[in-house]
Design an enzyme around this catalytic site. Structure first.
Site, PDB file in Angstrom:
ATOM      1  N   TRP A 152       0.828  -1.200   0.000  1.00  0.00           N
ATOM      2  CA  TRP A 152       0.000   0.000   0.000  1.00  0.00           C
ATOM      3  C   TRP A 152       0.867   1.256   0.000  1.00  0.00           C
ATOM      4  O   TRP A 152       0.528   2.238   0.649  1.00  0.00           O
ATOM      5  CB  TRP A 152      -0.896   0.012   1.247  1.00  0.00           C
ATOM      6  CG  TRP A 152      -2.077  -0.901   1.166  1.00  0.00           C
ATOM      7  CD1 TRP A 152      -3.177  -0.723   0.401  1.00  0.00           C
ATOM      8  CD2 TRP A 152      -2.302  -2.109   1.899  1.00  0.00           C
ATOM      9  NE1 TRP A 152      -4.062  -1.748   0.599  1.00  0.00           N
ATOM     10  CE2 TRP A 152      -3.559  -2.616   1.514  1.00  0.00           C
ATOM     11  CE3 TRP A 152      -1.562  -2.822   2.840  1.00  0.00           C
ATOM     12  CZ2 TRP A 152      -4.100  -3.790   2.038  1.00  0.00           C
ATOM     13  CZ3 TRP A 152      -2.091  -3.985   3.358  1.00  0.00           C
ATOM     14  CH2 TRP A 152      -3.346  -4.464   2.955  1.00  0.00           C
ATOM     15  N   HIS A 172      -6.619   3.140   0.583  1.00  0.00           N
ATOM     16  CA  HIS A 172      -7.834   2.326   0.472  1.00  0.00           C
ATOM     17  C   HIS A 172      -8.969   3.033   1.205  1.00  0.00           C
ATOM     18  O   HIS A 172      -8.743   3.916   2.038  1.00  0.00           O
ATOM     19  CB  HIS A 172      -7.644   0.906   1.026  1.00  0.00           C
ATOM     20  CG  HIS A 172      -6.948   0.827   2.363  1.00  0.00           C
ATOM     21  ND1 HIS A 172      -6.597  -0.354   2.949  1.00  0.00           N
ATOM     22  CD2 HIS A 172      -6.545   1.786   3.230  1.00  0.00           C
ATOM     23  CE1 HIS A 172      -6.014  -0.123   4.112  1.00  0.00           C
ATOM     24  NE2 HIS A 172      -5.969   1.162   4.296  1.00  0.00           N
ATOM     25  N   ARG A 198      -2.318   5.184  -4.916  1.00  0.00           N
ATOM     26  CA  ARG A 198      -1.143   4.387  -4.556  1.00  0.00           C
ATOM     27  C   ARG A 198       0.028   4.769  -5.430  1.00  0.00           C
ATOM     28  O   ARG A 198      -0.157   5.264  -6.535  1.00  0.00           O
ATOM     29  CB  ARG A 198      -1.420   2.884  -4.729  1.00  0.00           C
ATOM     30  CG  ARG A 198      -2.266   2.356  -3.607  1.00  0.00           C
ATOM     31  CD  ARG A 198      -2.422   0.870  -3.623  1.00  0.00           C
ATOM     32  NE  ARG A 198      -3.619   0.555  -2.838  1.00  0.00           N
ATOM     33  CZ  ARG A 198      -4.170  -0.629  -2.732  1.00  0.00           C
ATOM     34  NH1 ARG A 198      -3.627  -1.660  -3.347  1.00  0.00           N
ATOM     35  NH2 ARG A 198      -5.250  -0.823  -2.017  1.00  0.00           N
ATOM     36  N   GLN A 212     -12.445   2.489  -4.867  1.00  0.00           N
ATOM     37  CA  GLN A 212     -12.764   1.319  -4.036  1.00  0.00           C
ATOM     38  C   GLN A 212     -14.166   1.479  -3.460  1.00  0.00           C
ATOM     39  O   GLN A 212     -14.668   2.594  -3.307  1.00  0.00           O
ATOM     40  CB  GLN A 212     -11.777   1.184  -2.871  1.00  0.00           C
ATOM     41  CG  GLN A 212     -10.529   0.429  -3.251  1.00  0.00           C
ATOM     42  CD  GLN A 212      -9.740  -0.056  -2.040  1.00  0.00           C
ATOM     43  OE1 GLN A 212     -10.026   0.302  -0.892  1.00  0.00           O
ATOM     44  NE2 GLN A 212      -8.740  -0.875  -2.303  1.00  0.00           N
ATOM     45  N   VAL A 255      -8.145  -7.687   9.331  1.00  0.00           N
ATOM     46  CA  VAL A 255      -9.244  -8.642   9.475  1.00  0.00           C
ATOM     47  C   VAL A 255      -8.683  -9.992   9.910  1.00  0.00           C
ATOM     48  O   VAL A 255      -7.531 -10.317   9.646  1.00  0.00           O
ATOM     49  CB  VAL A 255     -10.044  -8.822   8.165  1.00  0.00           C
ATOM     50  CG1 VAL A 255     -10.895  -7.609   7.857  1.00  0.00           C
ATOM     51  CG2 VAL A 255      -9.132  -9.148   6.988  1.00  0.00           C
ATOM     52  N   ALA A 309     -15.708  -6.571   7.259  1.00  0.00           N
ATOM     53  CA  ALA A 309     -15.392  -5.492   6.314  1.00  0.00           C
ATOM     54  C   ALA A 309     -15.179  -6.147   4.960  1.00  0.00           C
ATOM     55  O   ALA A 309     -14.733  -7.295   4.866  1.00  0.00           O
ATOM     56  CB  ALA A 309     -14.138  -4.760   6.752  1.00  0.00           C
TER      57      ALA A 309
HETATM   58  N1  PHE Z   1      -8.482  -2.409   1.899  1.00  0.00           N
HETATM   59  C1  PHE Z   1      -8.133  -3.658   1.250  1.00  0.00           C
HETATM   60  C2  PHE Z   1      -7.311  -3.340  -0.002  1.00  0.00           C
HETATM   61  O1  PHE Z   1      -7.137  -2.215  -0.324  1.00  0.00           O
HETATM   62  C3  PHE Z   1      -9.356  -4.437   0.887  1.00  0.00           C
HETATM   63  C4  PHE Z   1     -10.103  -4.918   2.100  1.00  0.00           C
HETATM   64  C5  PHE Z   1     -11.162  -4.214   2.633  1.00  0.00           C
HETATM   65  C6  PHE Z   1      -9.735  -6.114   2.690  1.00  0.00           C
HETATM   66  C7  PHE Z   1     -11.848  -4.669   3.735  1.00  0.00           C
HETATM   67  C8  PHE Z   1     -10.407  -6.578   3.799  1.00  0.00           C
HETATM   68  C9  PHE Z   1     -11.454  -5.861   4.315  1.00  0.00           C
HETATM   69  O2  PHE Z   1      -6.806  -4.206  -0.683  1.00  0.00           O
END
Ligand code: PHE
Length: 340
Positions: A152, A172, A198, A212, A255, A309
């Protein structure tokens, strides 16, 4: 009058075939669609007809007009790609009839997606594009030096005169997780559909700016079944009833457990084709149960509440659905692409 229409139509086609430059195309456009052009003359002549004839001829004149507009646009595109004319030299808008305006593909998908989730009781939460380290990284279990930061990597802003803390362009929409929990409390159902950024090496599948869509549900007794149901429901709404989704274990620091969500390829129905790299599936989202530490960071007791999420990449979905083959087209505001 019918004969006249035929005559105009064939004369137009013949003249169009002889046009070799955008300047000539402009002239032809004036001859037919200009204020005193052939089509307007037809409309004028029509006003002198009686009602029954008007009803009969009217649609035909409209059809002719639409045909001419369409042919002019197609020719403008041909000439443009032949000459690679710079937009500044090509009066593209001159070929766009007023009725051509429509939503940008991302805005179209955004409205469609938000509608689906509004009906399920989600509220939209708008987070900032310029974010601090805590909401984008550290608060989501990605402390400084964590290897996941490489994935990221982003653009950092030097605004130290204004703010003491380092600021960055959010990578994100997951930055809304802690913000929404803190601002709205629990139980909670929020969504965010917005831009992220990014540090990417640009190519047809990667853009420094992209979209997103994030969903966060926190309540008592939330489990993986809820996540799977929602995931299937959404994909069916967007990709059609034939699609299915599957979960694969995948690591995201915020997560636990985490999953990659795959949709069954709608192009080959899972048999394997070029678009899905012969796997029959394509990855569409990341998701998982909100990590207890993230809940704690938002002041929520993980022994009482749980949540999931889910974050997906609308650009990819759009590309698959519509055949757009370069993600950068979605962000460059190129009128040739947008009216295409
Ligand atoms: N934020 C993660 C990404 O950018 C995606 C994601 C969102 C994963 C929510 C898990 C839960 O790749």
């Amino acid at each position: 009058m019918k004969d006249k229409l035929k005559l105009i139509s064939s004369r137009f086609s013949q003249q169009l075939s002889q046009v070799t430059s955008l300047a000539d195309l402009d002239k032809l456009k004036l001859t037919y669609l200009g204020r005193k052009g052939e089509v307007n003359q037809l409309f004028k002549a029509m006003s002198r007809l009686d009602l029954a004839d008007k009803r009969r001829i009217g649609p035909e004149v409209n059809r002719l007009k639409a045909k001419i507009e369409k042919a002019l646009i197609a020719k403008a595109r041909d000439l443009h790609s032949q000459t690679q004319t710079n937009l500044a030299d090509a009066p593209l808008t001159a070929y766009l009839p007023a009725s051509f305006g429509r939503l940008h593909p991302i805005e179209w998908l955004r409205q469609k997606t938000l509608n689906i989730f509004h009906r399920l009781g989600f509220i939209e939460f708008v987070g900032p594009h310029i974010e601090n380290d805590w909401f984008n990284f550290a608060g989501l279990n990605i402390p400084p030096g964590h290897p996941a930061r490489d994935l990221w990597d982003t653009l950092y802003l030097n605004l130290n005169d204004v703010k003491q803390e380092p600021l960055l362009l959010r990578t994100h929409t997951s930055n809304v997780q802690l913000r929404a929990l803190k601002e709205c409390g629990v139980p909670l159902r929020v969504m965010a559909f917005d831009r992220c950024f990014r540090r990417e090496i640009l190519d047809p599948r990667h853009s420094h700016t992209f979209s997103q869509f994030e969903v966060l549900v926190v309540d008592k007794g939330i489990n993986m079944n809820h996540l799977k149901w929602l995931s299937d429901y959404f994909l069916k709404q967007i990709l059609g009833d034939v699609t299915e989704s599957r979960f694969r274990p995948k690591y995201y620091p915020f997560v636990e457990p985490g999953v990659g969500v795959d949709a069954k390829c709608v192009f080959c129905q899972g048999k394997g084709c070029q678009i899905c790299s012969n796997s029959g599936w394509f990855e569409i989202a990341g998701a998982g149960m909100v990590h207890p530490q993230v809940l704690k960071n938002a002041g929520v007791d993980p022994d009482v509440y749980s949540g999931f999420a889910w974050g997906f990449g609308p650009d990819r979905m759009l590309m698959l659905k519509t055949g757009i083959n370069d993600i950068r087209d979605l962000y460059q505001g190129d009128l040739w692409f947008l009216r295409g």
